[in-house]
Design a protein around this motif. Structure first.
Motif, PDB file in Angstrom:
ATOM      1  N   ARG A  12       0.858  -1.192   0.000  1.00 44.72           N
ATOM      2  CA  ARG A  12       0.000   0.000   0.000  1.00 44.72           C
ATOM      3  C   ARG A  12       0.890   1.237   0.000  1.00 44.72           C
TER       4      ARG A  12
ATOM      5  N   LEU B 229      -1.956  -0.547  -9.712  1.00 42.98           N
ATOM      6  CA  LEU B 229      -3.235  -0.198  -9.085  1.00 42.98           C
ATOM      7  C   LEU B 229      -4.240  -1.338  -9.015  1.00 42.98           C
ATOM      8  N   HIS B 230      -3.902  -2.478  -9.566  1.00 44.84           N
ATOM      9  CA  HIS B 230      -4.817  -3.620  -9.526  1.00 44.84           C
ATOM     10  C   HIS B 230      -5.092  -3.989  -8.070  1.00 44.84           C
ATOM     11  N   ASN B 231      -6.337  -4.191  -7.722  1.00 41.45           N
ATOM     12  CA  ASN B 231      -6.787  -4.543  -6.364  1.00 41.45           C
ATOM     13  C   ASN B 231      -6.605  -3.414  -5.353  1.00 41.45           C
ATOM     14  N   LEU B 232      -6.369  -2.189  -5.811  1.00 37.28           N
ATOM     15  CA  LEU B 232      -6.320  -1.035  -4.919  1.00 37.28           C
ATOM     16  C   LEU B 232      -7.453  -0.093  -5.288  1.00 37.28           C
ATOM     17  N   ASP B 233      -7.847   0.748  -4.359  1.00 39.83           N
ATOM     18  CA  ASP B 233      -8.813   1.800  -4.652  1.00 39.83           C
ATOM     19  C   ASP B 233      -8.055   2.858  -5.445  1.00 39.83           C
ATOM     20  N   VAL B 234      -8.307   2.913  -6.747  1.00 40.85           N
ATOM     21  CA  VAL B 234      -7.536   3.773  -7.642  1.00 40.85           C
ATOM     22  C   VAL B 234      -7.627   5.237  -7.233  1.00 40.85           C
ATOM     23  N   GLN B 235      -8.821   5.728  -6.993  1.00 41.77           N
ATOM     24  CA  GLN B 235      -9.000   7.137  -6.646  1.00 41.77           C
ATOM     25  C   GLN B 235      -8.282   7.479  -5.338  1.00 41.77           C
ATOM     26  N   GLU B 236      -8.462   6.661  -4.336  1.00 39.45           N
ATOM     27  CA  GLU B 236      -7.823   6.905  -3.039  1.00 39.45           C
ATOM     28  C   GLU B 236      -6.290   6.855  -3.158  1.00 39.45           C
ATOM     29  N   THR B 237      -5.786   5.865  -3.868  1.00 40.13           N
ATOM     30  CA  THR B 237      -4.335   5.715  -4.032  1.00 40.13           C
ATOM     31  C   THR B 237      -3.746   6.896  -4.778  1.00 40.13           C
TER      32      THR B 237
END
Length: 82
Positions: free
Chosen positions: A39, A55-63
């Motif tokens: 993260r 970004l796979h499996n992450l919240d794209v906007q938040e990241t």
């Protein structure tokens, strides 16, 4: 002759592309180091010259908001130092 050190920060799930990047030899007059985390971490991003985010499996906007806000804060500190 010049010398350039580049710090890469790799964030997100480790993948084949990250491994290929880490195995690449630096170009002449360049050196590089890597830091990694699953993260995004502010301290690691703050030291990076280049950030690569999987970004796979992450919240794209938040990241992306976190990474961009940390980078803009770093830029403001540089401008004040000049």
């Amino acid at each position: 002759m010049y010398h350039c050190h580049i710090h890469f920060y790799l964030t997100g799930c480790q993948n084949k592309e990250f491994e290929i990047i880490k195995e690449m030899s630096p170009l002449s007059h360049f050196t590089h180091t890597f830091s990694e985390s699953i993260r995004p971490e502010k301290a690691l991003a703050a030291n990076a010259d280049v950030i690569l985010a999987y970004l796979h499996n992450l919240d794209v906007q938040e990241t992306m908001q976190a990474l961009l806000s940390w980078e803009s804060g770093k830029q403001r500190r540089r401008e004040r130092a000049d």
